[in-house]
Design a protein around this motif. Structure first.
Motif, mmCIF file in Angstrom:
data_model
loop_
_atom_site.group_PDB
_atom_site.id
_atom_site.type_symbol
_atom_site.label_atom_id
_atom_site.label_comp_id
_atom_site.label_asym_id
_atom_site.label_seq_id
_atom_site.Cartn_x
_atom_site.Cartn_y
_atom_site.Cartn_z
ATOM 1 N N TYR A 73 0.839 -1.202 0.000
ATOM 2 C CA TYR A 73 0.000 0.000 0.000
ATOM 3 C C TYR A 73 0.874 1.253 0.000
ATOM 4 O O TYR A 73 2.032 1.209 0.423
ATOM 5 N N THR A 74 0.316 2.338 -0.492
ATOM 6 C CA THR A 74 1.065 3.589 -0.560
ATOM 7 C C THR A 74 1.193 4.205 0.831
ATOM 8 O O THR A 74 2.254 4.669 1.226
ATOM 9 N N ALA A 75 0.071 4.226 1.564
ATOM 10 C CA ALA A 75 0.077 4.787 2.906
ATOM 11 C C ALA A 75 -1.122 4.255 3.680
ATOM 12 O O ALA A 75 -2.157 3.943 3.090
ATOM 13 N N ALA A 76 -0.961 4.158 5.002
ATOM 14 C CA ALA A 76 -2.058 3.716 5.869
ATOM 15 C C ALA A 76 -2.227 4.724 7.000
ATOM 16 O O ALA A 76 -1.238 5.231 7.535
ATOM 17 N N ARG A 77 -3.478 5.022 7.316
ATOM 18 C CA ARG A 77 -3.754 5.909 8.449
ATOM 19 C C ARG A 77 -4.933 5.371 9.252
ATOM 20 O O ARG A 77 -5.881 4.846 8.690
ATOM 21 N N ALA A 78 -4.822 5.539 10.573
ATOM 22 C CA ALA A 78 -5.925 5.195 11.465
ATOM 23 C C ALA A 78 -6.361 6.466 12.164
ATOM 24 O O ALA A 78 -5.552 7.377 12.363
ATOM 25 N N ARG A 199 -6.520 2.422 -11.216
ATOM 26 C CA ARG A 199 -7.329 3.219 -10.288
ATOM 27 C C ARG A 199 -6.668 3.343 -8.919
ATOM 28 O O ARG A 199 -5.849 2.520 -8.538
ATOM 29 N N ARG A 200 -7.110 4.385 -8.202
ATOM 30 C CA ARG A 200 -6.621 4.629 -6.846
ATOM 31 C C ARG A 200 -7.708 4.201 -5.861
ATOM 32 O O ARG A 200 -8.853 4.617 -5.994
ATOM 33 N N GLY A 225 -3.588 -4.575 -10.881
ATOM 34 C CA GLY A 225 -3.340 -3.380 -11.675
ATOM 35 C C GLY A 225 -3.688 -2.061 -11.010
ATOM 36 O O GLY A 225 -3.539 -1.004 -11.634
ATOM 37 N N ALA A 226 -4.136 -2.084 -9.746
ATOM 38 C CA ALA A 226 -4.463 -0.822 -9.063
ATOM 39 C C ALA A 226 -3.237 0.081 -9.043
ATOM 40 O O ALA A 226 -2.108 -0.388 -8.830
ATOM 41 N N GLU A 227 -3.457 1.377 -9.268
ATOM 42 C CA GLU A 227 -2.333 2.313 -9.300
ATOM 43 C C GLU A 227 -1.796 2.556 -7.893
ATOM 44 O O GLU A 227 -0.588 2.618 -7.676
ATOM 45 N N ALA A 228 -2.700 2.730 -6.930
ATOM 46 C CA ALA A 228 -2.289 2.999 -5.553
ATOM 47 C C ALA A 228 -3.381 2.535 -4.607
ATOM 48 O O ALA A 228 -4.560 2.570 -4.927
ATOM 49 N N VAL A 229 -2.948 2.088 -3.413
ATOM 50 C CA VAL A 229 -3.896 1.653 -2.388
ATOM 51 C C VAL A 229 -3.605 2.435 -1.105
ATOM 52 O O VAL A 229 -2.474 2.452 -0.625
ATOM 53 N N PHE A 230 -4.637 3.079 -0.584
ATOM 54 C CA PHE A 230 -4.519 3.846 0.658
ATOM 55 C C PHE A 230 -5.389 3.153 1.709
ATOM 56 O O PHE A 230 -6.562 2.897 1.443
#
Ligand code: ZN
Ligand code: ZN
Length: 238
Positions: A73-78, A199-200, A225-230
């Protein structure tokens, strides 16, 4: 409007946690005292996995784990540290069939992570799926309910059936960190790769513990193929 005062007499708005009467409850129904006990996950944190550093001062910087191995994943936030009122809300929501508690949890998360969601510039919200068997037991997927409110608040489509759990896994709760990674390996699949390609995605779950479940979901989405996962979660284990 006469209806609101009448409703307040018939169904007085009470705090979800301590049950005290809240005259001006708004949408979230947590009293000021219980809200004060919420611990937001704030900077300084790791800009990738979102772990917050105990120092409480200084700037954001990569944590040791992300330096040695960057997640899919690109970034994770809680939104909040898992404990106190948030832990109670999550437990009653997830295991106590108090489905209505998805709303305060999701609204608090939507507000706290609005900036993160805006920066993600995502095309869709995808909840972490449950296996069919577990869905039958519980009757609902807590990540779908949270994701539904978040998608509405952030004006994004909720995509529920593309990411699937294709293999039964033991509950992560009972496992150590290394076992969790193995346990979820290959557990997910994307049924329609074309709709995530390029897709993002904002991936939603209730609690980020070691991150192995969202990592495996993100890895699956990226391979499709997802471009980015947040990753967005209501709470994070500390
Ligand atoms: Zn309260
Ligand atoms: Zn990190």
């Amino acid at each position: 409007m006469l209806i609101r005062p009448l409703l307040d007499i018939l169904f007085p708005p009470l705090c979800h946690i301590c049950k005290t009467f809240i005259p001006d409850a708004g949408d979230i129904h947590l009293c000021a005292g219980c809200r004060e006990k919420l611990v937001p996950v704030d900077s300084p944190l790791c800009p990738v996995c979102g772990v917050s550093f105990a120092t409480g001062s200084g700037i954001d910087h990569l944590c040791g784990a992300c330096l040695s191995h960057s997640p899919s994943y690109t970034a994770a936030r809680a939104a909040y540290a898992f404990g106190g009122p948030v832990q109670e809300l999550v437990h009653r929501f997830k295991y106590g069939h108090k489905v209505h508690l998805c709303r305060p949890l999701a609204l608090l998360t939507a507000t706290h992570l609005a900036g993160f969601a805006a920066q993600a510039a995502a095309d869709m919200v995808i909840p972490v799926p449950l296996h069919k068997k577990r869905l039958r037991w519980r009757g609902y997927n807590q990540a779908v309910l949270l994701g539904g409110v978040l998608a509405k608040e952030w004006r994004l489509p909720l995509v529920r059936r593309n990411l699937c759990r294709v293999r039964w896994t033991e509950p992560q709760v009972s496992l150590a960190a290394a076992e969790r990674v193995q346990n979820v390996r290959g557990a997910f699949a994307v049924t329609d790769a074309a709709s995530v390609a390029g897709r993002r995605v904002i991936l939603v779950d209730d609690v980020f513990t070691t991150g192995s479940t969202v990592e495996e979901c993100a890895r699956t989405l990226k391979r499709a193929g997802a471009e980015a996962v947040f990753v967005v979660t209501a709470a994070r284990a500390v």
